[in-house]
Write an enzyme that holds these catalytic residues in place. Structure first.
Site, PDB file in Angstrom:
ATOM      1  N   GLU A 278       0.820  -1.204   0.000  1.00 52.61           N
ATOM      2  CA  GLU A 278       0.000   0.000   0.000  1.00 52.61           C
ATOM      3  C   GLU A 278       0.863   1.267   0.000  1.00 52.61           C
ATOM      4  O   GLU A 278       1.681   1.474   0.899  1.00 52.61           O
ATOM      5  CB  GLU A 278      -0.926   0.000   1.228  1.00 52.61           C
ATOM      6  CG  GLU A 278      -1.731   1.261   1.414  1.00 52.61           C
ATOM      7  CD  GLU A 278      -2.731   1.502   0.299  1.00 52.61           C
ATOM      8  OE1 GLU A 278      -2.749   2.634  -0.228  1.00 52.61           O
ATOM      9  OE2 GLU A 278      -3.478   0.564  -0.041  1.00 52.61           O
ATOM     10  N   SER A 324      -5.905   1.613  -5.327  1.00 49.96           N
ATOM     11  CA  SER A 324      -5.495   0.259  -4.955  1.00 49.96           C
ATOM     12  C   SER A 324      -6.070  -0.801  -5.880  1.00 49.96           C
ATOM     13  O   SER A 324      -5.372  -1.733  -6.295  1.00 49.96           O
ATOM     14  CB  SER A 324      -5.915  -0.024  -3.505  1.00 49.96           C
ATOM     15  OG  SER A 324      -5.246   0.844  -2.616  1.00 49.96           O
ATOM     16  N   HIS A 439      -1.111   3.602   5.190  1.00 53.63           N
ATOM     17  CA  HIS A 439      -2.324   4.226   4.662  1.00 53.63           C
ATOM     18  C   HIS A 439      -2.765   5.317   5.633  1.00 53.63           C
ATOM     19  O   HIS A 439      -2.532   5.228   6.836  1.00 53.63           O
ATOM     20  CB  HIS A 439      -3.417   3.155   4.537  1.00 53.63           C
ATOM     21  CG  HIS A 439      -4.504   3.485   3.563  1.00 53.63           C
ATOM     22  ND1 HIS A 439      -5.317   4.592   3.684  1.00 53.63           N
ATOM     23  CD2 HIS A 439      -4.921   2.840   2.447  1.00 53.63           C
ATOM     24  CE1 HIS A 439      -6.179   4.607   2.681  1.00 53.63           C
ATOM     25  NE2 HIS A 439      -5.962   3.563   1.928  1.00 53.63           N
ATOM     26  N   ASP A 493       1.125  -0.469  -4.968  1.00 54.55           N
ATOM     27  CA  ASP A 493      -0.122  -0.354  -5.720  1.00 54.55           C
ATOM     28  C   ASP A 493      -0.205   1.004  -6.423  1.00 54.55           C
ATOM     29  O   ASP A 493      -0.663   1.122  -7.551  1.00 54.55           O
ATOM     30  CB  ASP A 493      -1.346  -0.563  -4.818  1.00 54.55           C
ATOM     31  CG  ASP A 493      -1.412   0.424  -3.662  1.00 54.55           C
ATOM     32  OD1 ASP A 493      -0.381   1.044  -3.324  1.00 54.55           O
ATOM     33  OD2 ASP A 493      -2.499   0.567  -3.066  1.00 54.55           O
ATOM     34  N   HIS A 494       0.276   2.032  -5.739  1.00 58.49           N
ATOM     35  CA  HIS A 494       0.300   3.396  -6.288  1.00 58.49           C
ATOM     36  C   HIS A 494       1.187   4.234  -5.384  1.00 58.49           C
ATOM     37  O   HIS A 494       1.713   3.745  -4.381  1.00 58.49           O
ATOM     38  CB  HIS A 494      -1.114   3.993  -6.370  1.00 58.49           C
ATOM     39  CG  HIS A 494      -1.873   3.954  -5.084  1.00 58.49           C
ATOM     40  ND1 HIS A 494      -1.569   4.760  -3.996  1.00 58.49           N
ATOM     41  CD2 HIS A 494      -2.914   3.175  -4.667  1.00 58.49           C
ATOM     42  CE1 HIS A 494      -2.399   4.511  -2.995  1.00 58.49           C
ATOM     43  NE2 HIS A 494      -3.219   3.527  -3.366  1.00 58.49           N
TER      44      HIS A 494
END
Length: 641
Positions: A278, A324, A439, A493-494
């Site tokens: 993440e 995500s 996150h 994911d990013h």
């Protein structure tokens, strides 16, 4: 007690419950007329699908009845008058009648589309001049659809009229208005939660892909869904349209989406473990910034950096999406997200070739791990589409003492659970873990306060924590028998928060690390890839390493193949599609290239479209259009398998 309005509220609840009842009847009829296409093995299995469909019915019913609910509750004093309720009656049945009819259209339409009604159908219809005739012929050929609709609407009206509201005038206006406003506020909250499909902030509004969370066979998702939901959820979000910019010969000669790798001697088959981390952007890792020449650069990933020295790393890699769920489709299935995400499109529910299906074809045990509440981010639904045999989420972890209170199970204990669960599996296995702790709101467990570098960004500390969780995972896993014949992949994911100006540049907002590691030297996973790479390269790279000797569909390329393959990095800023091809970056709006930038101009500051024209840029424009055309053709016409 006329000011309390119990009579009106009870009538409103009754009318909304009626809608749920008739949606379930429509669901049963839909399945009955399409049961040869949607296998349901028992009554209990159907009842489970129908139960799961309530969430999707709730969204649809509240979409359609929002105005009716509002007008039923606003304090206008005349609410109980006969004329006003006659108006509500017509509003209720005009809106519900039209929307309810969508489900009946799918009794027939589904046989041809094998998908619930979406706005994509409207795009098809607008190009047909004989659509009215087609509709009348369809009704004539299938009169039962109209008959059932009329019967059920008549029954609905009959039951609606069973509960009436007697005329009453409030005597005390202040209590009347106060109660009405409070009721409206509470109702608004419930309606928003119902339309979203959940009140949890960690869960995105439910979408078509979420119907796959609850099924054993992908086709059953169409029973869970209803046509009103699928239509509304795809309204104003579908830019998926077939285009014709170049001839198919040009696509065949230049895009090469069908690939074949024929690696020999891959025995025993390697286990494959994929970590999708993440928000784990390239910016946070020292190993991936050796050549960026950023002054006073600080790394927050000491373990990841040390692992990189023993691995094959792509130091010029990019994400193919912004969220995500985009990362999941890109990494596992090689499907990038454009202006509109594939996973939120009307076409996400189809058979998709991926590293999951390849692994299943090779006899692997396949599993997906995500420590958030099951279904969060749409992973469970999309995972079922891809064909994962097992899903392990917060439910399976079954220990809320390790819940971070926001997103899911803290990374360190969940990574340990991951290792120990894999140790119980028979090789070969393919397992994917999607982490949660790095996150927002960017916290670490209380016992680790002060252990990790904080840095100028809030995300730096939890990035350090996730890096530590990886270190602890390896301490556990390297003692297990399966470890030595395993290929590990690590990818973000990013990206997320940015500290350095270099990563504020438009293209570098997609910069991520990609790392391949194996303790088994036969896979030769060491060194550095400096050419542009991307998430969609991971699937073909793994298929190659695993010795999968059948054709695959991939817009990416194997990063370990002896073959020289052209590359094209694809992503989107949500307005334009972005292509990195050769020495240039191209911006494409779905119709034409609107910008051309030098490959070194990652900030997209100097548009050369009217200043440079040479054979490379002319071909680059054609390649951008050709790739987009091939993507749309394969997605829309369900050619992703």
């Amino acid at each position: 007690m006329k000011e309390i309005r119990f009579q009106e509220i009870s009538a409103l609840l009754y009318r909304i419950v009626l809608a749920f009842f008739f949606y379930q009847i429509a669901r049963l009829l839909f399945w009955f007329f399409n049961k040869n296409l949607i296998p349901v093995d028992s009554i209990s299995e159907y009842l489970n699908l129908a139960y799961r469909g309530i969430a999707f019915d709730t969204t649809a019913i509240l979409y359609v009845n929002s105005l009716f609910i509002l007008l039923s509750l606003i304090p206008v004093i005349i609410n109980t008058q006969k004329t006003y309720h006659k108006f509500l009656f017509y509003l209720y049945f005009i809106t519900n009648g039209i929307s309810y009819g969508m489900n009946f259209g799918d009794f027939v339409y589904f046989k041809f589309s094998q998908a619930r009604l979406t706005t994509a159908a409207m795009n098809v219809a607008q190009h047909e001049s004989n659509i009215g005739k087609v509709f009348l012929v369809s009704v004539a050929e299938h009169p039962f659809v109209l008959v059932w609709f009329v019967i059920l609407m008549a029954l609905w009206i009959f039951l609606y009229k069973k509960v009436k509201v007697s005329p009453r005038k409030p005597l005390k206006l202040v209590p009347y208005f106060i109660f009405s406003v409070l009721t409206l506020c509470l109702t608004a909250l419930l309606v928003v939660g119902g339309i979203r499909g959940d009140f949890k902030h960690s869960t995105r509004p439910i979408n078509l892909v979420d119907a796959n969370r609850h099924v054993t066979k992908p086709a059953q998702a169409n029973v869970v869904l209803n046509s009103v939901f699928s239509f509304f959820r795809t309204m104003n979000t579908n830019s998926f349209q077939e285009v014709h910019f170049v001839n198919e010969k040009f696509i065949d000669e230049n895009i090469h989406a069908d690939k074949l790798y024929q690696r020999q001697g891959v025995e025993p088959k390697p286990n494959v473990v994929i970590f999708i981390l993440e928000s784990f952007g390239k910016e946070y890792s020292g190993a991936f910034n050796k050549d960026t020449k950023i002054k006073n650069f600080v790394s927050y990933t000491p373990f990841f950096d040390s692992l990189a020295t023993q691995s094959l790393i792509a130091t010029n890699a990019f994400a193919n999406g912004r969220q995500s769920i985009h990362g999941m489709s890109s990494v596992l299935a090689g499907i990038p997200s454009l202006k509109d995400a594939f996973t939120s499109s009307p076409y996400s529910n189809q058979k998709i070739q991926s590293i999951v299906s390849v692994s299943n074809d090779m006899g692997y045990d396949t599993s997906f791990f995500h420590g958030a509440p099951n279904g969060s981010m749409g992973f469970l639904g999309f995972g079922n589409i891809l064909g994962f045999k097992h899903y392990y989420g917060k439910t399976e972890y079954n220990n809320d003492a390790d819940f971070d209170g926001m997103w899911g199970i803290w990374d360190e204990p969940f990574f340990q659970y991951f290792a120990k669960t894999l140790d119980r599996k028979k090789s070969p296995f393919m397992a994917t873990l999607f982490s949660v702790s790095s996150h927002h709101p960017f916290k670490v467990p209380e016992k680790y306060q002060g252990k990790f570098k904080k840095g100028p960004l809030e995300i730096h500390e939890p990035i350090g924590y996730t890096d530590f969780a990886l270190k602890q995972f390896f301490k556990t896993a390297e003692k297990m028998t399966w470890f030595n014949n395993t290929i590990f992949v690590f990818v973000a994911d990013h990206t997320n928060q940015v500290a350095y100006p270099e990563y504020e540049k438009s293209m570098n907002r997609f910069s991520i690390p990609i790392l391949f590691y194996s303790p088994n030297p036969k896979y030769q996973l060491k060194g550095e890839i400096t050419e542009p790479a991307q998430q969609i390269d991971i699937y073909p790279t793994l298929a190659d390493l695993m010795g999968y000797n059948k054709k695959i569909r991939s817009w990416g390329r194997s990063l370990v193949s002896d073959k020289k393959e052209d590359y094209m990095v694809i992503n989107s800023d949500s307005i334009n599609e972005q292509f990195m091809i050769g020495n240039y970056i191209y911006l494409f709006n779905g119709k034409e290239v609107t910008g051309i930038y030098n490959i070194s101009d990652k900030g997209l500051e100097r548009n050369l479209i009217n200043k440079v024209k040479n054979p490379e840029t002319e071909k680059g424009i054609l390649l951008s259009k050709a790739w987009y055309q091939d993507y749309m053709n394969r997605v829309i016409n369900r050619k992703l398998n």
